[in-house]
Design an enzyme around this catalytic site. Structure first.
Site, PDB file in Angstrom:
ATOM      1  N   HIS A 208       0.799  -1.224   0.000  1.00 28.43           N
ATOM      2  CA  HIS A 208       0.000   0.000   0.000  1.00 28.43           C
ATOM      3  C   HIS A 208       0.837   1.281   0.000  1.00 28.43           C
ATOM      4  O   HIS A 208       0.292   2.379  -0.071  1.00 28.43           O
ATOM      5  CB  HIS A 208      -1.001   0.000   1.164  1.00 28.43           C
ATOM      6  CG  HIS A 208      -0.425   0.347   2.498  1.00 28.43           C
ATOM      7  ND1 HIS A 208      -0.483   1.614   3.034  1.00 28.43           N
ATOM      8  CD2 HIS A 208       0.184  -0.418   3.430  1.00 28.43           C
ATOM      9  CE1 HIS A 208       0.075   1.616   4.229  1.00 28.43           C
ATOM     10  NE2 HIS A 208       0.487   0.394   4.495  1.00 28.43           N
ATOM     11  N   CYS A 329       1.348   6.673  12.003  1.00 26.04           N
ATOM     12  CA  CYS A 329       1.107   5.645  13.015  1.00 26.04           C
ATOM     13  C   CYS A 329       1.101   6.227  14.417  1.00 26.04           C
ATOM     14  O   CYS A 329       0.681   5.583  15.364  1.00 26.04           O
ATOM     15  CB  CYS A 329       2.180   4.556  12.919  1.00 26.04           C
ATOM     16  SG  CYS A 329       2.156   3.668  11.352  1.00 26.04           S
TER      17      CYS A 329
END
Length: 388
Positions: A208, A329
């Site tokens: 991705h 993240c």
């Protein structure tokens, strides 16, 4: 300034949109009229066709990094690949040593995995980067011990875009007799990777980040490298990673990597042109600082910090710009980025740092719009803080 209907997307380092050509190919492996069968079902033609598609994609992924297809192990993404590389290798080779070397600015998939290994009795050394986010061969050489069996260092940092000299670092590791793992999630499709000539034993890859689907990745395992499985059941992937293979996702990753191989230079030229345009529009802003010096990173990631502005307010006011403060993240964490702190960047500026990342589908209009949003937002917030 009115908000655009859709925010300008400048967060390609977090994830990329699936290339339409990839999505079109994936659709052929989903429905009843497609090749949907289990690739492990070798008792009928539909299973054979699915297996053929999986192996074709394995070769496409291998070709991008110049590997043998038999050295590619499918995983659910780069995070699992990192876990398999570190835990799998350390457990399989613990009789030779129990020491792992990595750096303090690795992705959490490495740092948290290393911390988990410490709970098992392994020892971990974290190296600190220089001002531009690099680990030097000299640092690595000093940290090596007789019981060091694995070195894990990323090719490209996900927050700043800084590049390590993985060839030089790998040579130092190999001269010592240690294996070398590279997290290449941010590197594949952006910089040349050639495991045939580079001293790399394990390499983590993600789909991705390269215009492929989420939920699929791979670990390159050099022939002869021993890795213990983390997932058991069925003995898939030569016993290293069991589980029914998701044919459509694997085909998507293979197609995405084939496109990356064919179009890397074209993509890089396009992105480099846009980066130059973005830098030119931003560099005159007062209180602006680039997190690393020009020439030390990849073109698609630009990390810029600002003085005299509240970082949370900056992000909140820029809802029309899809970007990140540090790593995606860690976007829920209001503490300064551990990566930026390791580079010696003050906490106040680290909190007001934007990661602007470009990609294949970025345009001049995106760059101009983003620069306008940042300029207008900074001006407004500073005027509120310091009224005339």
């Amino acid at each position: 300034m009115s908000l655009p209907a859709t925010p300008i997307y400048m967060d390609y380092a977090a994830t990329t949109p699936v290339d339409p050509r990839v999505a079109q190919e994936m659709a052929r492996y989903l429905g009843l009229d497609g090749t949907f069968a289990n690739p492990a079902s070798r008792s009928h033609m539909l299973g054979w066709l699915a297996e053929q598609a999986v192996e074709g994609a394995r070769r496409q992924v291998a070709d991008l990094i110049h590997a043998d297809p038999r050295e590619i192990v499918w995983t659910s993404g780069a995070t699992e690949a990192d876990n398999l590389a570190l835990i799998g290798f350390m457990r399989a080779n613990r009789a030779r040593g129990r020491h792992l070397i990595t750096s303090c600015i690795e992705h959490k998939a490495i740092l948290d995995t290393a911390a988990s290994l410490e709970q098992e009795g392994f020892e971990v050394t974290l190296l600190s980067p220089d001002r531009n986010g690099r680990i030097t061969p000299e640092q690595l050489s000093r940290a090596l011990r007789p019981d060091t069996i694995l070195v894990s260092l990323m090719a490209v940092n996900n927050e700043t875009g800084s590049r390590n000299d993985i060839d030089a670092l790998g040579r130092v590791a190999h001269e010592h007799g240690a294996a070398f793992h590279v997290d290449a999630a941010q590197a594949a499709g952006k910089i040349p990777l050639n495991v045939e000539t580079q001293p790399i034993d394990l390499l983590s890859l993600s789909a991705h980040k390269v215009y492929g689907p989420k939920g699929i990745g791979a670990l390159y395992v050099r022939r002869g490298t021993q890795v213990a499985p983390l997932i058991h059941g069925g003995g898939h992937e030569r016993g290293m990673r069991s589980g029914t293979l998701p044919t459509h996702q694997i085909v998507g990753m293979g197609t995405a990597f084939a496109l990356a191989r064919a179009e890397r230079e074209q993509d890089n030229r396009h992105i480099a042109t846009l980066r130059t345009r973005l830098v030119a529009k931003l560099e005159g802003l007062p209180g602006l600082h680039f997190s690393i010096e020009e020439g030390y990173g990849v073109a698609n990631i630009l990390s810029v910090g600002f003085d005299d502005v509240d970082g949370q307010a900056l992000l909140m006011e820029m809802r029309s710009l899809a970007t990140a403060s540090g790593s995606a993240c860690n976007s829920a964490d209001v503490a300064p980025s551990y990566v930026l702190k390791a580079l010696g960047i003050p906490s106040s500026r680290a909190l007001a740092t934007l990661r602007l990342s470009l990609g294949r589908f970025s345009s001049e209009q995106d760059v101009d719009g983003a620069a306008d949003i940042i300029t207008t937002t900074l001006t407004r917030l500073r005027s509120i803080k310091s009224p005339a």
